[in-house]
Design a protein around this motif. Sequence first.
Motif, PDB file in Angstrom:
ATOM      1  N   GLY A 192      40.734  47.510  44.645  1.00 17.52           N
ATOM      2  CA  GLY A 192      40.561  48.942  44.845  1.00 17.52           C
ATOM      3  C   GLY A 192      40.638  49.298  46.317  1.00 17.52           C
ATOM      4  N   LYS A 193      40.353  50.546  46.627  1.00 18.70           N
ATOM      5  CA  LYS A 193      40.454  51.015  48.011  1.00 18.70           C
ATOM      6  C   LYS A 193      39.508  50.272  48.942  1.00 18.70           C
ATOM      7  CE  LYS A 193      41.952  55.733  46.925  1.00 18.70           C
ATOM      8  NZ  LYS A 193      41.604  57.174  47.040  1.00 18.70           N
ATOM      9  N   ASN A 194      38.343  49.914  48.442  1.00 17.59           N
ATOM     10  CA  ASN A 194      37.322  49.304  49.295  1.00 17.59           C
ATOM     11  C   ASN A 194      37.056  47.848  48.926  1.00 17.59           C
ATOM     12  OD1 ASN A 194      36.777  51.808  50.700  1.00 17.59           O
ATOM     13  ND2 ASN A 194      35.725  52.485  48.838  1.00 17.59           N
ATOM     14  N   PHE A 195      38.076  47.180  48.437  1.00 15.85           N
ATOM     15  CA  PHE A 195      37.893  45.776  48.053  1.00 15.85           C
ATOM     16  C   PHE A 195      37.522  44.950  49.285  1.00 15.85           C
ATOM     17  CE2 PHE A 195      39.498  41.478  47.077  1.00 15.85           C
ATOM     18  CZ  PHE A 195      38.801  41.248  45.904  1.00 15.85           C
ATOM     19  N   ASP A 196      36.455  44.183  49.173  1.00 20.29           N
ATOM     20  CA  ASP A 196      35.915  43.448  50.319  1.00 20.29           C
ATOM     21  C   ASP A 196      36.408  42.001  50.305  1.00 20.29           C
ATOM     22  OD1 ASP A 196      34.510  42.425  52.410  1.00 20.29           O
ATOM     23  OD2 ASP A 196      32.539  43.083  51.719  1.00 20.29           O
ATOM     24  N   TYR A 197      37.533  41.763  50.986  1.00 22.24           N
ATOM     25  CA  TYR A 197      38.080  40.407  51.064  1.00 22.24           C
ATOM     26  C   TYR A 197      37.145  39.476  51.834  1.00 22.24           C
ATOM     27  CZ  TYR A 197      42.644  42.173  49.486  1.00 22.24           C
ATOM     28  OH  TYR A 197      43.658  42.728  48.764  1.00 22.24           O
ATOM     29  N   ASP A 198      36.534  40.007  52.892  1.00 26.72           N
ATOM     30  CA  ASP A 198      35.732  39.165  53.784  1.00 26.72           C
ATOM     31  C   ASP A 198      34.539  38.542  53.070  1.00 26.72           C
ATOM     32  OD1 ASP A 198      37.341  39.592  56.014  1.00 26.72           O
ATOM     33  OD2 ASP A 198      36.336  41.487  56.471  1.00 26.72           O
ATOM     34  N   SER A 199      33.816  39.353  52.308  1.00 24.91           N
ATOM     35  CA  SER A 199      32.609  38.834  51.659  1.00 24.91           C
ATOM     36  C   SER A 199      32.936  37.779  50.611  1.00 24.91           C
ATOM     37  CB  SER A 199      31.821  39.980  51.008  1.00 24.91           C
ATOM     38  OG  SER A 199      32.551  40.542  49.937  1.00 24.91           O
ATOM     39  N   LEU A 200      34.175  37.803  50.111  1.00 23.96           N
ATOM     40  CA  LEU A 200      34.592  36.815  49.116  1.00 23.96           C
ATOM     41  C   LEU A 200      35.285  35.611  49.748  1.00 23.96           C
ATOM     42  CD1 LEU A 200      35.908  39.282  46.397  1.00 23.96           C
ATOM     43  CD2 LEU A 200      33.829  37.916  46.295  1.00 23.96           C
ATOM     44  N   GLY A 201      35.470  35.667  51.073  1.00 24.83           N
ATOM     45  CA  GLY A 201      36.008  34.511  51.785  1.00 24.83           C
ATOM     46  C   GLY A 201      37.512  34.362  51.761  1.00 24.83           C
ATOM     47  N   PHE A 202      38.241  35.441  51.471  1.00 27.21           N
ATOM     48  CA  PHE A 202      39.696  35.352  51.430  1.00 27.21           C
ATOM     49  C   PHE A 202      40.283  35.530  52.830  1.00 27.21           C
ATOM     50  CE2 PHE A 202      38.864  36.965  47.030  1.00 27.21           C
ATOM     51  CZ  PHE A 202      39.230  35.795  46.390  1.00 27.21           C
ATOM     52  N   THR A 203      41.335  34.787  53.107  1.00 24.01           N
ATOM     53  CA  THR A 203      41.971  34.850  54.416  1.00 24.01           C
ATOM     54  C   THR A 203      42.867  36.080  54.517  1.00 24.01           C
ATOM     55  OG1 THR A 203      43.882  33.560  53.683  1.00 24.01           O
ATOM     56  CG2 THR A 203      41.995  32.339  54.561  1.00 24.01           C
ATOM     57  N   GLN A 204      43.368  36.309  55.721  1.00 22.81           N
ATOM     58  CA  GLN A 204      44.231  37.453  55.980  1.00 22.81           C
ATOM     59  C   GLN A 204      45.512  37.389  55.156  1.00 22.81           C
ATOM     60  OE1 GLN A 204      43.323  39.961  58.004  1.00 22.81           O
ATOM     61  NE2 GLN A 204      45.181  41.123  57.555  1.00 22.81           N
ATOM     62  N   VAL A 258      40.517  36.759  38.583  1.00 23.74           N
ATOM     63  CA  VAL A 258      41.262  38.022  38.604  1.00 23.74           C
ATOM     64  C   VAL A 258      40.467  39.053  39.389  1.00 23.74           C
ATOM     65  CG1 VAL A 258      42.240  39.897  37.217  1.00 23.74           C
ATOM     66  CG2 VAL A 258      42.340  37.539  36.374  1.00 23.74           C
ATOM     67  N   TYR A 259      41.156  39.756  40.287  1.00 17.61           N
ATOM     68  CA  TYR A 259      40.493  40.762  41.110  1.00 17.61           C
ATOM     69  C   TYR A 259      41.272  42.071  41.082  1.00 17.61           C
ATOM     70  CZ  TYR A 259      37.994  36.749  43.013  1.00 17.61           C
ATOM     71  OH  TYR A 259      37.236  35.615  43.148  1.00 17.61           O
ATOM     72  N   TRP A 260      40.562  43.137  40.783  1.00 16.77           N
ATOM     73  CA  TRP A 260      41.130  44.474  40.920  1.00 16.77           C
ATOM     74  C   TRP A 260      40.949  44.891  42.375  1.00 16.77           C
ATOM     75  CZ3 TRP A 260      44.179  48.240  40.290  1.00 16.77           C
ATOM     76  CH2 TRP A 260      43.860  49.548  40.673  1.00 16.77           C
ATOM     77  N   TYR A 317      44.099  29.893  46.057  1.00 17.29           N
ATOM     78  CA  TYR A 317      42.813  30.333  45.518  1.00 17.29           C
ATOM     79  C   TYR A 317      42.796  30.355  43.992  1.00 17.29           C
ATOM     80  CZ  TYR A 317      41.704  31.917  50.246  1.00 17.29           C
ATOM     81  OH  TYR A 317      41.456  31.976  51.594  1.00 17.29           O
ATOM     82  N   ASN A 318      43.956  30.103  43.370  1.00 18.27           N
ATOM     83  CA  ASN A 318      44.087  30.246  41.922  1.00 18.27           C
ATOM     84  C   ASN A 318      43.557  31.615  41.493  1.00 18.27           C
ATOM     85  OD1 ASN A 318      44.692  29.406  39.220  1.00 18.27           O
ATOM     86  ND2 ASN A 318      42.520  28.999  38.900  1.00 18.27           N
ATOM     87  N   ALA A 319      44.069  32.641  42.160  1.00 20.82           N
ATOM     88  CA  ALA A 319      43.564  33.994  41.934  1.00 20.82           C
ATOM     89  C   ALA A 319      44.709  34.993  41.830  1.00 20.82           C
ATOM     90  CB  ALA A 319      42.630  34.409  43.067  1.00 20.82           C
ATOM     91  N   ILE A 320      44.539  35.935  40.921  1.00 24.21           N
ATOM     92  CA  ILE A 320      45.482  37.039  40.772  1.00 24.21           C
ATOM     93  C   ILE A 320      44.819  38.298  41.314  1.00 24.21           C
ATOM     94  CG2 ILE A 320      46.627  38.562  39.113  1.00 24.21           C
ATOM     95  CD1 ILE A 320      47.168  36.152  37.368  1.00 24.21           C
ATOM     96  N   PHE A 321      45.515  38.964  42.228  1.00 22.54           N
ATOM     97  CA  PHE A 321      45.051  40.226  42.795  1.00 22.54           C
ATOM     98  C   PHE A 321      45.946  41.337  42.252  1.00 22.54           C
ATOM     99  CE2 PHE A 321      44.051  36.829  45.687  1.00 22.54           C
ATOM    100  CZ  PHE A 321      42.755  37.102  46.118  1.00 22.54           C
ATOM    101  N   ILE A 322      45.358  42.321  41.621  1.00 21.97           N
ATOM    102  CA  ILE A 322      46.118  43.437  41.060  1.00 21.97           C
ATOM    103  C   ILE A 322      45.811  44.703  41.852  1.00 21.97           C
ATOM    104  CG2 ILE A 322      46.517  44.881  39.038  1.00 21.97           C
ATOM    105  CD1 ILE A 322      47.611  42.061  38.737  1.00 21.97           C
ATOM    106  N   GLY A 323      46.840  45.239  42.493  1.00 22.30           N
ATOM    107  CA  GLY A 323      46.664  46.443  43.293  1.00 22.30           C
ATOM    108  C   GLY A 323      47.193  47.692  42.618  1.00 22.30           C
TER     109      GLY A 323
END
Length: 256
Positions: free
Chosen positions: A59-71, A55-57, A84-90
């Motif tokens: 936020g404004k500065n969430f760093d997708y790149d450092s965690l390896g997530f694609t565009q 699970v990922y919150w 990714y078996n991941a939930i992103f909450i915006g």
Amino acid sequence: MYKKKIKHNNNYKGKVLLISMRFVEKQAKIEDAVYEAIEEIADEIGLNIPHYPEVYWVGKNFDYDSLGFTQEVRTSGSLFDDEYNAIFIGDDHLIDISEESAHFLHFANSGFKHVRVPDDKLHFFSLNTWVETLGFLGSKFVCPERRANYRGKDLFFMQKEKKERKLAQIERKYGKDIAEEFYKYQQAMNIGEAIYFSYLQGKTTKKFIRELFKEDFSQVTPFEALCFLKFSYCPPKDESVLAKMVEAVRAKTKQH
């Protein structure tokens, strides 16, 4: 000047630390809310929880790149990504949290993978609508006050020309993005809401809903499954229209 610079840097570091602490607290809060929603939905209809998602919150500065997530997963909103078996909450809102939790349970129990680049538009539309139907339905177990907000005349039973004219009107009034999503979400939300109210009335069982979440489309196509729900829960008032639609479904099914 030197002292002022040092003082400024200390203040800056303090602000960064405070922001980091707030982000960590927010992340923990969102995680707890998501896991609680997953368990609430699963308990309500008797679904297994074979594993839990990341699970990922966002936020404004969430760093997708450092965690390896694609565009593909970059979003300002909320989503569940099965790859990714991941939930992103915006948006820290229970509707977002409960819907993405329902999507997770759906994919975890059905085992099918979402096709991102389809060759068959009918298959892709039906699968997407099925996914959103269960997302909306699952969210109702956590947020029963949620209502379908894509109303108006049902596009499903319209002739193609009338449907295209209606969508063109929607695009002129609300924009292209809304028009492109309207048909899918009108079907998904209204079917999901109809199933939920049928469940409250005791007409639809937990077992039936559980089987919807487990459907892997090994025996039926997404189009057939979606039409079954549509005809069962949101049929047209005119039975002759329903008969014609059933025949049309049979014809399209034979082509696939």
